[in-house]
Design a protein around this motif. Structure first.
Motif, PDB file in Angstrom:
ATOM      1  N   ARG A  60       0.825  -1.210   0.000  1.00  0.00           N
ATOM      2  CA  ARG A  60       0.000   0.000   0.000  1.00  0.00           C
ATOM      3  C   ARG A  60       0.856   1.255   0.000  1.00  0.00           C
ATOM      4  O   ARG A  60       0.521   2.247  -0.653  1.00  0.00           O
ATOM      5  N   ALA A  61       1.972   1.234   0.755  1.00  0.00           N
ATOM      6  CA  ALA A  61       2.858   2.404   0.778  1.00  0.00           C
ATOM      7  C   ALA A  61       3.441   2.670  -0.600  1.00  0.00           C
ATOM      8  O   ALA A  61       3.520   3.821  -1.044  1.00  0.00           O
ATOM      9  N   VAL A  62       3.836   1.595  -1.296  1.00  0.00           N
ATOM     10  CA  VAL A  62       4.395   1.762  -2.638  1.00  0.00           C
ATOM     11  C   VAL A  62       3.334   2.279  -3.599  1.00  0.00           C
ATOM     12  O   VAL A  62       3.614   3.116  -4.467  1.00  0.00           O
ATOM     13  N   ARG A  63       2.093   1.806  -3.463  1.00  0.00           N
ATOM     14  CA  ARG A  63       1.057   2.273  -4.376  1.00  0.00           C
ATOM     15  C   ARG A  63       0.769   3.767  -4.182  1.00  0.00           C
ATOM     16  O   ARG A  63       0.459   4.473  -5.127  1.00  0.00           O
ATOM     17  N   HIS A  64       0.887   4.248  -2.947  1.00  0.00           N
ATOM     18  CA  HIS A  64       0.608   5.661  -2.694  1.00  0.00           C
ATOM     19  C   HIS A  64       1.757   6.572  -3.122  1.00  0.00           C
ATOM     20  O   HIS A  64       1.529   7.742  -3.449  1.00  0.00           O
ATOM     21  N   THR A  65       2.991   6.079  -3.080  1.00  0.00           N
ATOM     22  CA  THR A  65       4.145   6.953  -3.315  1.00  0.00           C
ATOM     23  C   THR A  65       4.958   6.579  -4.540  1.00  0.00           C
ATOM     24  O   THR A  65       5.739   7.414  -5.016  1.00  0.00           O
ATOM     25  N   GLY A  66       4.814   5.367  -5.053  1.00  0.00           N
ATOM     26  CA  GLY A  66       5.666   4.899  -6.135  1.00  0.00           C
ATOM     27  C   GLY A  66       6.876   4.176  -5.577  1.00  0.00           C
ATOM     28  O   GLY A  66       7.480   4.608  -4.583  1.00  0.00           O
ATOM     29  N   TYR A  67       7.236   3.057  -6.208  1.00  0.00           N
ATOM     30  CA  TYR A  67       8.354   2.257  -5.703  1.00  0.00           C
ATOM     31  C   TYR A  67       9.661   3.045  -5.745  1.00  0.00           C
ATOM     32  O   TYR A  67      10.506   2.902  -4.849  1.00  0.00           O
ATOM     33  N   GLY A  68       9.839   3.872  -6.772  1.00  0.00           N
ATOM     34  CA  GLY A  68      11.075   4.645  -6.870  1.00  0.00           C
ATOM     35  C   GLY A  68      11.271   5.578  -5.695  1.00  0.00           C
ATOM     36  O   GLY A  68      12.389   5.746  -5.202  1.00  0.00           O
ATOM     37  N   ASN A  69      10.187   6.203  -5.206  1.00  0.00           N
ATOM     38  CA  ASN A  69      10.298   7.104  -4.060  1.00  0.00           C
ATOM     39  C   ASN A  69      10.503   6.347  -2.755  1.00  0.00           C
ATOM     40  O   ASN A  69      11.159   6.845  -1.839  1.00  0.00           O
ATOM     41  N   PHE A  70       9.934   5.141  -2.653  1.00  0.00           N
ATOM     42  CA  PHE A  70       9.949   4.411  -1.395  1.00  0.00           C
ATOM     43  C   PHE A  70      11.103   3.418  -1.295  1.00  0.00           C
ATOM     44  O   PHE A  70      11.325   2.821  -0.243  1.00  0.00           O
ATOM     45  N   ALA A  71      11.857   3.247  -2.383  1.00  0.00           N
ATOM     46  CA  ALA A  71      12.911   2.230  -2.400  1.00  0.00           C
ATOM     47  C   ALA A  71      14.021   2.523  -1.396  1.00  0.00           C
ATOM     48  O   ALA A  71      14.610   1.601  -0.826  1.00  0.00           O
ATOM     49  N   GLY A  72      14.337   3.791  -1.168  1.00  0.00           N
ATOM     50  CA  GLY A  72      15.386   4.130  -0.212  1.00  0.00           C
ATOM     51  C   GLY A  72      15.052   3.643   1.190  1.00  0.00           C
ATOM     52  O   GLY A  72      15.902   3.087   1.895  1.00  0.00           O
TER      53      GLY A  72
END
Length: 478
Positions: A317-329
């Motif tokens: 859910r976090a990745v869907r809201h922010t995008g994997y690229g933003n949340f990968a760090g």
């Protein structure tokens, strides 16, 4: 005032005042203040000196908290000083100094996530009362916007010292059903008054805007996002991280606060918004997403932790809201790039948040349907046959032509070798460091692009073999 200035410059003077039991005397004077004496000048100087002595001398801080019930006595003073709904400039300064002293004493006690039995006897009730008083201060009116902003910042810092079960006191009593509608208003959410949480979220919006503007190193950009009459005290990072931390702890501790913060910070996007990157725009979601990739890892990690808490520790859910690229760090720092949370992830949420099937259905079912419907609407609006959601960028994108269409096998092999040589040059010059995901869920560097391709081939080949075996057994059963 002279003692305060000298104490800042001379550490020996602080120890001398502690030896003379000055902190205990100042606490007794503060506990004996009345409504009339609060209007005088000397109580503010007493509190500033008490803050200085407690902050610079751990022994004095421990004595005030454990042996002299400093938190309880100053909480009673806070209740007396916060009585007026409209606070004058002098009263705002006094309350700010008082909250700072309380933070200094309470920072050594049990904070969010600690067990209640770690509190001293009687402190649990005191902290519950303190949480209610902080709600009163957050909602109080001040004649000066600048002092209002600083007092709110001090209250947010003190929220970090509250035990986990105290955050519900930031919500008002149950709102009658007739006054609460299905659509949340500015003050009501699920039958609770969330005005104090609104104040903290509005402060977060301002701090995120200041943090983004400070990255440009342009004083005019910083001044443009400051509210009228407010001056920035301290750095943008120092003002942002405590707000993110306080909201993170509040969302972990209270289901209502978490759901309302998600309603404000991560609202469901419309079809037009789904066509934009999550970090594009001037909304709180956009500013929060931009913070996720900021070079300052302290702010980026705290912003990602807040998003993670809003999504109930669900990576999907976090990745869907922010995008994997933003949340990968965040995932890389926590060792979560592999399948699921690591064994060391000890995030604890309020007991009433577990098994919240209704919230999960809203996230996973309705959210996915909204994305699919939005994709169809966006496709018609843009004249495209079909748009697909890209989880890496976090937005819907039109179909792209195949770059290898019309190429022979020899041409494809030539392009592969050319790309490998480019990667090798970038690695040799230190521009990039190729890596694969290790068993611990963290990136593991590789020494050569060929090794990278071999490792990726092993991982993808293992999946193909597993899938192929499943298909063969299915055919044989048929």
């Amino acid at each position: 005032m002279c003692l305060c200035n000298l104490g800042i410059q001379l550490d020996g003077l602080v120890q001398r005042l502690v030896d003379l039991r000055c902190p205990a005397a100042l606490l007794r004077r503060a506990a004996g203040l009345t409504a009339e004496s609060l209007e005088l000048d000397w109580p503010a100087f007493d509190l500033r000196l008490l803050f200085l002595l407690a902050a610079k001398c751990p022994a004095a801080r421990q004595d005030l908290r454990l042996h002299r019930r400093g938190v309880a006595q100053l909480t009673q003073l806070l209740q007396l000083a916060s009585e007026p709904r409209l606070l004058s400039d002098k009263r705002c300064d006094l309350l700010g100094d008082l909250v700072k002293v309380l933070y200094t004493l309470a920072a050594g006690t049990a904070g969010p996530g600690d067990k209640d039995d770690s509190l001293a006897e009687g402190e649990e009730t005191v902290f519950h009362q303190l949480a209610g008083l902080l709600r009163r201060l957050l909602l109080a009116d001040c004649t000066s916007p600048d002092r209002r902003d600083r007092l709110t910042q001090h209250c947010v810092s003190l929220l970090l010292c509250l035990p986990q079960d105290s955050f519900d006191r930031l919500l008002s009593e149950d709102v009658p059903a007739a006054a609460s509608s299905a659509a949340s208003t500015a003050s009501n959410f699920e039958g609770k008054g969330v005005e104090a949480i609104d104040v903290v979220l509005n402060l977060l919006d301002t701090r995120l805007a200041l943090f983004s503007a400070s990255c440009t190193a342009d004083p005019a950009a910083v001044a443009a996002v400051l509210p009228a009459g407010v001056s920035l005290t301290g750095g943008a990072l120092e003002n942002l991280v405590p707000v993110l931390s306080a909201l993170f702890e509040a969302c972990r501790s209270s289901r209502t606060i978490r759901r309302y913060c998600k309603h404000r910070l991560l609202p469901r996007r419309s079809s037009d918004q789904m066509a934009q990157l999550p970090e594009e725009g001037a909304s709180m979601r956009s500013r929060l997403c931009r913070t996720l990739t900021h070079p300052c890892t302290q702010a980026a990690d705290m912003a990602a932790s807040l998003v993670h808490a809003l999504c109930k520790a669900s990576i999907a859910r976090a990745v869907r809201h922010t995008g994997y690229g933003n949340f990968a760090g965040f995932l890389a720092r926590r060792g979560l790039l592999a399948a699921g949370p690591s064994a060391g992830d000890s995030t604890v949420y309020s007991s009433d948040s577990s098994g919240d099937g209704e919230d999960e259905d809203e996230d996973d079912g309705a959210g996915a349907a909204d994305q699919q419907g939005g994709a169809a609407d966006g496709g018609r609006a843009n004249g495209a046959a079909s748009w697909s959601y890209n989880p890496v960028t976090g937005r819907r994108e039109p179909p792209r032509p195949d770059p290898t269409a019309g190429m022979t096998e020899e041409q494809k092999e030539f392009e592969v070798h050319r790309i490998m040589q480019a990667i090798d040059r970038l690695q040799a010059t230190g521009v990039i460091s190729p890596a694969v995901i290790g068993e611990d869920g963290r990136p593991c560097p590789v020494s050569h692009p060929l090794e990278l391709m071999d490792r990726l081939a092993e991982q993808s080949g293992g999946k193909r073999r597993e899938g192929g075996g499943g298909e063969e057994s299915s055919d044989s059963d048929g």
